[in-house]
Design a protein around this motif. Structure first.
Motif, short mmCIF file in Angstrom:
data_model
loop_
_atom_site.label_atom_id
_atom_site.label_comp_id
_atom_site.label_asym_id
_atom_site.label_seq_id
_atom_site.Cartn_x
_atom_site.Cartn_y
_atom_site.Cartn_z
N UNK A 11 4.05 9.20 -1.58
CA UNK A 11 4.26 8.46 -2.83
C UNK A 11 4.82 7.07 -2.55
N UNK A 12 5.80 6.99 -1.66
CA UNK A 12 6.36 5.69 -1.30
C UNK A 12 5.29 4.82 -0.65
N UNK A 13 4.52 5.42 0.24
CA UNK A 13 3.46 4.67 0.91
C UNK A 13 2.45 4.12 -0.07
N UNK A 14 2.09 4.93 -1.06
CA UNK A 14 1.14 4.47 -2.07
C UNK A 14 1.74 3.30 -2.86
N UNK A 15 3.03 3.38 -3.16
CA UNK A 15 3.70 2.29 -3.89
C UNK A 15 3.68 1.00 -3.08
N UNK A 20 1.55 -4.35 -2.17
CA UNK A 20 1.00 -5.28 -1.17
C UNK A 20 -0.36 -5.81 -1.62
N UNK A 21 -1.24 -4.89 -2.03
CA UNK A 21 -2.59 -5.31 -2.42
C UNK A 21 -2.59 -6.12 -3.72
N UNK A 22 -1.65 -5.82 -4.61
CA UNK A 22 -1.54 -6.59 -5.86
C UNK A 22 -1.23 -8.05 -5.57
N UNK A 23 -0.63 -8.31 -4.42
CA UNK A 23 -0.28 -9.67 -4.05
C UNK A 23 -1.29 -10.28 -3.08
N UNK A 40 3.48 -0.35 11.83
CA UNK A 40 4.61 0.19 11.06
C UNK A 40 4.29 0.20 9.58
N UNK A 41 3.73 -0.89 9.08
CA UNK A 41 3.32 -0.95 7.67
C UNK A 41 2.26 0.11 7.41
N UNK A 42 1.32 0.25 8.32
CA UNK A 42 0.29 1.27 8.18
C UNK A 42 0.89 2.67 8.10
N UNK A 43 1.85 2.96 8.96
CA UNK A 43 2.51 4.29 8.94
C UNK A 43 3.27 4.50 7.63
N UNK A 44 3.94 3.45 7.14
CA UNK A 44 4.62 3.55 5.85
C UNK A 44 3.62 3.90 4.75
N UNK A 45 2.52 3.15 4.70
CA UNK A 45 1.55 3.32 3.63
C UNK A 45 0.82 4.66 3.69
#
Length: 115
Positions: A11-15, A20-23, A40-45
């Motif tokens: 859920x956090x990753x999707x947020x 990110x994509x909205x910007x 790292x960003x990829x793992x978060x998402x």
């Protein structure tokens, strides 16, 4: 049909991905902004790694969103949904807030009668 995130990490990753994509940012651009590697960003998402609290705060500050909005994406808890609606309403002037409140009340009444 897209799979709905089930775990908190997903859920956090999707947020994070949504903000990110909205910007119009790539993972690499966001990684540079917050001082981490693109992976790292990829793992978060993907929800493979939970961001540390300080990193979540940094992301919320950068995205200019409340921290809770990164934590509660797609929550079905009534209190969370109410908080989301309150956040949306806070961006409107008084006249438009009143219009939305009346419309929501009318829709809720109509839908409740359909049961």
């Amino acid at each position: 049909m897209a799979r709905r995130p089930t775990g908190i990490g997903e859920r956090i990753g999707k947020s994070i991905a949504r903000e990110r994509t909205a910007r119009g940012l790539t993972q690499e651009q966001l990684a540079e902004i917050i001082g981490v590697e693109q992976e790292t960003v990829s793992r978060f998402e993907r929800g493979a790694t939970l961001p540390p609290l300080m990193r979540l705060i940094q992301l919320a500050d950068y995205f200019e969103v409340p921290l809770e909005s990164l934590l509660r994406t797609s929550s079905s808890r009534v209190a969370d949904e109410a908080s989301d609606i309150a956040s949306m309403l806070s961006k409107l002037d008084g006249q438009n807030r009143d219009f939305v409140r009346r419309w929501v009340a009318e829709m809720c009444d109509k839908l409740a009668k359909r049961r």
